[in-house]
Design a protein around this motif. Structure first.
Motif, PDB file in Angstrom:
ATOM      1  N   PHE A   1     -18.257  24.245   4.823  1.00 46.88           N
ATOM      2  CA  PHE A   1     -17.020  24.518   5.559  1.00 46.88           C
ATOM      3  C   PHE A   1     -16.938  23.712   6.855  1.00 46.88           C
ATOM      4  O   PHE A   1     -15.865  23.279   7.254  1.00 46.88           O
ATOM      5  CB  PHE A   1     -16.881  26.006   5.854  1.00 46.88           C
ATOM      6  CG  PHE A   1     -16.670  26.841   4.619  1.00 46.88           C
ATOM      7  CD1 PHE A   1     -15.629  26.586   3.756  1.00 46.88           C
ATOM      8  CD2 PHE A   1     -17.534  27.883   4.314  1.00 46.88           C
ATOM      9  CE1 PHE A   1     -15.432  27.342   2.617  1.00 46.88           C
ATOM     10  CE2 PHE A   1     -17.354  28.650   3.178  1.00 46.88           C
ATOM     11  CZ  PHE A   1     -16.303  28.376   2.330  1.00 46.88           C
ATOM     12  N   GLY A   2     -18.066  23.493   7.515  1.00 40.62           N
ATOM     13  CA  GLY A   2     -18.062  22.705   8.748  1.00 40.62           C
ATOM     14  C   GLY A   2     -17.674  21.262   8.509  1.00 40.62           C
ATOM     15  O   GLY A   2     -17.005  20.634   9.331  1.00 40.62           O
ATOM     16  N   ILE A   3     -18.072  20.707   7.376  1.00 42.02           N
ATOM     17  CA  ILE A   3     -17.731  19.322   7.026  1.00 42.02           C
ATOM     18  C   ILE A   3     -16.299  19.237   6.512  1.00 42.02           C
ATOM     19  O   ILE A   3     -15.582  18.279   6.805  1.00 42.02           O
ATOM     20  CB  ILE A   3     -18.723  18.760   5.987  1.00 42.02           C
ATOM     21  CG1 ILE A   3     -20.146  18.716   6.552  1.00 42.02           C
ATOM     22  CG2 ILE A   3     -18.283  17.394   5.479  1.00 42.02           C
ATOM     23  CD1 ILE A   3     -20.360  17.769   7.700  1.00 42.02           C
ATOM     24  N   GLU A   4     -15.865  20.248   5.747  1.00 46.63           N
ATOM     25  CA  GLU A   4     -14.493  20.246   5.206  1.00 46.63           C
ATOM     26  C   GLU A   4     -13.448  20.121   6.300  1.00 46.63           C
ATOM     27  O   GLU A   4     -12.369  19.596   6.071  1.00 46.63           O
ATOM     28  CB  GLU A   4     -14.221  21.534   4.426  1.00 46.63           C
ATOM     29  CG  GLU A   4     -14.793  21.563   3.053  1.00 46.63           C
ATOM     30  CD  GLU A   4     -14.452  22.855   2.315  1.00 46.63           C
ATOM     31  OE1 GLU A   4     -14.021  23.827   2.955  1.00 46.63           O
ATOM     32  OE2 GLU A   4     -14.634  22.873   1.094  1.00 46.63           O
ATOM     33  N   LYS A   5     -13.761  20.613   7.503  1.00 42.38           N
ATOM     34  CA  LYS A   5     -12.809  20.565   8.610  1.00 42.38           C
ATOM     35  C   LYS A   5     -12.556  19.142   9.098  1.00 42.38           C
ATOM     36  O   LYS A   5     -11.523  18.875   9.703  1.00 42.38           O
ATOM     37  CB  LYS A   5     -13.321  21.419   9.770  1.00 42.38           C
ATOM     38  CG  LYS A   5     -13.391  22.886   9.454  1.00 42.38           C
ATOM     39  CD  LYS A   5     -14.014  23.663  10.596  1.00 42.38           C
ATOM     40  CE  LYS A   5     -14.194  25.123  10.215  1.00 42.38           C
ATOM     41  NZ  LYS A   5     -14.896  25.870  11.254  1.00 42.38           N
ATOM     42  N   ILE A   6     -13.508  18.236   8.833  1.00 38.00           N
ATOM     43  CA  ILE A   6     -13.359  16.877   9.348  1.00 38.00           C
ATOM     44  C   ILE A   6     -13.278  15.808   8.261  1.00 38.00           C
ATOM     45  O   ILE A   6     -12.715  14.752   8.479  1.00 38.00           O
ATOM     46  CB  ILE A   6     -14.498  16.525  10.330  1.00 38.00           C
ATOM     47  CG1 ILE A   6     -15.856  16.729   9.678  1.00 38.00           C
ATOM     48  CG2 ILE A   6     -14.388  17.313  11.605  1.00 38.00           C
ATOM     49  CD1 ILE A   6     -17.016  16.237  10.507  1.00 38.00           C
ATOM     50  N   LEU A   7     -13.854  16.080   7.097  1.00 40.31           N
ATOM     51  CA  LEU A   7     -13.853  15.103   6.009  1.00 40.31           C
ATOM     52  C   LEU A   7     -12.940  15.603   4.898  1.00 40.31           C
ATOM     53  O   LEU A   7     -13.236  16.589   4.239  1.00 40.31           O
ATOM     54  CB  LEU A   7     -15.285  14.911   5.474  1.00 40.31           C
ATOM     55  CG  LEU A   7     -15.502  13.828   4.439  1.00 40.31           C
ATOM     56  CD1 LEU A   7     -15.257  12.444   5.041  1.00 40.31           C
ATOM     57  CD2 LEU A   7     -16.919  13.910   3.878  1.00 40.31           C
ATOM     58  N   SER A   8     -11.828  14.929   4.720  1.00 43.91           N
ATOM     59  CA  SER A   8     -10.816  15.392   3.766  1.00 43.91           C
ATOM     60  C   SER A   8     -11.187  15.028   2.326  1.00 43.91           C
ATOM     61  O   SER A   8     -12.040  14.179   2.076  1.00 43.91           O
ATOM     62  CB  SER A   8      -9.455  14.775   4.097  1.00 43.91           C
ATOM     63  OG  SER A   8      -9.447  13.397   3.773  1.00 43.91           O
ATOM     64  N   ASP A   9     -10.506  15.672   1.399  1.00 47.47           N
ATOM     65  CA  ASP A   9     -10.670  15.351  -0.020  1.00 47.47           C
ATOM     66  C   ASP A   9     -10.349  13.883  -0.281  1.00 47.47           C
ATOM     67  O   ASP A   9     -11.041  13.214  -1.043  1.00 47.47           O
ATOM     68  CB  ASP A   9      -9.736  16.210  -0.877  1.00 47.47           C
ATOM     69  CG  ASP A   9     -10.137  17.663  -0.925  1.00 47.47           C
ATOM     70  OD1 ASP A   9     -11.254  17.995  -0.479  1.00 47.47           O
ATOM     71  OD2 ASP A   9      -9.328  18.474  -1.413  1.00 47.47           O
ATOM     72  N   SER A  10      -9.301  13.390   0.352  1.00 43.07           N
ATOM     73  CA  SER A  10      -8.919  11.996   0.111  1.00 43.07           C
ATOM     74  C   SER A  10      -9.959  11.039   0.682  1.00 43.07           C
ATOM     75  O   SER A  10     -10.229   9.993   0.076  1.00 43.07           O
ATOM     76  CB  SER A  10      -7.528  11.694   0.661  1.00 43.07           C
ATOM     77  OG  SER A  10      -7.472  11.904   2.043  1.00 43.07           O
ATOM     78  N   ASP A  11     -10.568  11.378   1.823  1.00 45.24           N
ATOM     79  CA  ASP A  11     -11.655  10.551   2.363  1.00 45.24           C
ATOM     80  C   ASP A  11     -12.808  10.476   1.362  1.00 45.24           C
ATOM     81  O   ASP A  11     -13.349   9.403   1.093  1.00 45.24           O
ATOM     82  CB  ASP A  11     -12.207  11.146   3.670  1.00 45.24           C
ATOM     83  CG  ASP A  11     -11.242  11.068   4.835  1.00 45.24           C
ATOM     84  OD1 ASP A  11     -10.387  10.159   4.854  1.00 45.24           O
ATOM     85  OD2 ASP A  11     -11.349  11.925   5.741  1.00 45.24           O
ATOM     86  N   THR A  12     -13.172  11.636   0.828  1.00 45.51           N
ATOM     87  CA  THR A  12     -14.292  11.701  -0.103  1.00 45.51           C
ATOM     88  C   THR A  12     -13.975  10.950  -1.394  1.00 45.51           C
ATOM     89  O   THR A  12     -14.823  10.227  -1.922  1.00 45.51           O
ATOM     90  CB  THR A  12     -14.648  13.170  -0.405  1.00 45.51           C
ATOM     91  OG1 THR A  12     -14.857  13.839   0.834  1.00 45.51           O
ATOM     92  CG2 THR A  12     -15.890  13.277  -1.228  1.00 45.51           C
ATOM     93  N   LYS A  13     -12.768  11.090  -1.892  1.00 44.09           N
ATOM     94  CA  LYS A  13     -12.377  10.395  -3.116  1.00 44.09           C
ATOM     95  C   LYS A  13     -12.434   8.880  -2.922  1.00 44.09           C
ATOM     96  O   LYS A  13     -12.913   8.162  -3.800  1.00 44.09           O
ATOM     97  CB  LYS A  13     -10.979  10.818  -3.561  1.00 44.09           C
ATOM     98  CG  LYS A  13     -10.533  10.061  -4.817  1.00 44.09           C
ATOM     99  CD  LYS A  13      -9.457  10.735  -5.549  1.00 44.09           C
ATOM    100  CE  LYS A  13      -8.976  10.017  -6.781  1.00 44.09           C
ATOM    101  NZ  LYS A  13      -9.850   9.082  -7.421  1.00 44.09           N
ATOM    102  N   ILE A  14     -11.967   8.410  -1.782  1.00 43.35           N
ATOM    103  CA  ILE A  14     -12.006   6.974  -1.491  1.00 43.35           C
ATOM    104  C   ILE A  14     -13.451   6.475  -1.471  1.00 43.35           C
ATOM    105  O   ILE A  14     -13.762   5.414  -2.026  1.00 43.35           O
ATOM    106  CB  ILE A  14     -11.286   6.670  -0.155  1.00 43.35           C
ATOM    107  CG1 ILE A  14      -9.777   6.866  -0.330  1.00 43.35           C
ATOM    108  CG2 ILE A  14     -11.604   5.262   0.341  1.00 43.35           C
ATOM    109  CD1 ILE A  14      -8.990   6.888   0.974  1.00 43.35           C
ATOM    110  N   ILE A  15     -14.338   7.248  -0.867  1.00 44.80           N
ATOM    111  CA  ILE A  15     -15.748   6.858  -0.813  1.00 44.80           C
ATOM    112  C   ILE A  15     -16.338   6.808  -2.215  1.00 44.80           C
ATOM    113  O   ILE A  15     -17.058   5.864  -2.565  1.00 44.80           O
ATOM    114  CB  ILE A  15     -16.535   7.790   0.122  1.00 44.80           C
ATOM    115  CG1 ILE A  15     -16.110   7.534   1.577  1.00 44.80           C
ATOM    116  CG2 ILE A  15     -18.042   7.611  -0.051  1.00 44.80           C
ATOM    117  CD1 ILE A  15     -16.627   8.548   2.579  1.00 44.80           C
TER     118      ILE A  15
END
Length: 182
Positions: A131-145
């Motif tokens: 939950f702490g990471i979800e607040k700053i790293l979005s789904d779209s950021d993760t998908k792009i990576i």
């Protein structure tokens, strides 16, 4: 139709049609297994738990050192797990990795952990953010990576460099978002 269900259907359809990996980091609470005993979640082997025996000893040491250095510098935790076919089906992969991250305590008290679950034989990758990471790293950021950093290597079966490249990209993104750039 719930947008998450629609997204899940699109992800599964896209994966099935293109044989690509798919992921999303936001978890619908209804997907969380109420009874985790149906999963035989193994104990972690360290920050890198290579249950598929994909990496050699040196590669595990390299991945581990990158993760440990990042954790010491930021208190964020990253764990990598490779999951063989016999451990879980692709249908249960998301719930399995979510429960694994929770049971292993990735991210500790601040929920600032990331579990990267890779099923090479499943042709599936899942990044579970605390939950702490979800607040700053979005789904779209993760998908792009995943799409730009992990998958190009995975498509050529260069699993170590794909994983290392993807982990480093996650670290760079988190450093940028958290202002940890030196």
């Amino acid at each position: 139709m719930n947008i998450r269900i629609l997204f899940l259907i699109l992800v599964i359809f896209s994966w099935a049609c293109n044989s690509n990996h798919s992921e999303s980091t936001e978890e619908d609470s209804s997907l969380i297994a109420k009874d985790t005993s149906k999963f035989n979640i193994p104990k972690p082997l360290g920050f890198v738990s290579d249950f598929s025996n994909v990496f050699n000893h040196e590669e595990i040491k390299i991945l581990d050192s990158v993760i440990v250095a990042f954790g010491k510098r930021t208190t964020n935790q990253i764990a990598i797990v490779t999951i063989p076919l016999e451990m879980v089906s692709v249908d249960s992969f998301d719930v399995f990795t979510l429960n694994m991250g929770n049971e292993w305590g990735v991210g500790q008290k601040n929920n600032n952990g990331i579990l990267i679950g890779i099923g090479f034989d499943h042709r599936y990758i899942r990044i579970q953010n605390g939950f702490g990471i979800e607040k700053i790293l979005s789904d779209s950021d993760t998908k792009i990576i995943i799409d730009n950093e992990f998958l190009p290597y995975f498509k050529t079966r260069d699993y170590f460099n794909g994983t290392l490249n993807g982990v480093k990209a996650l670290i760079r993104k988190l450093d940028t978002l958290q202002g940890n750039i030196k």
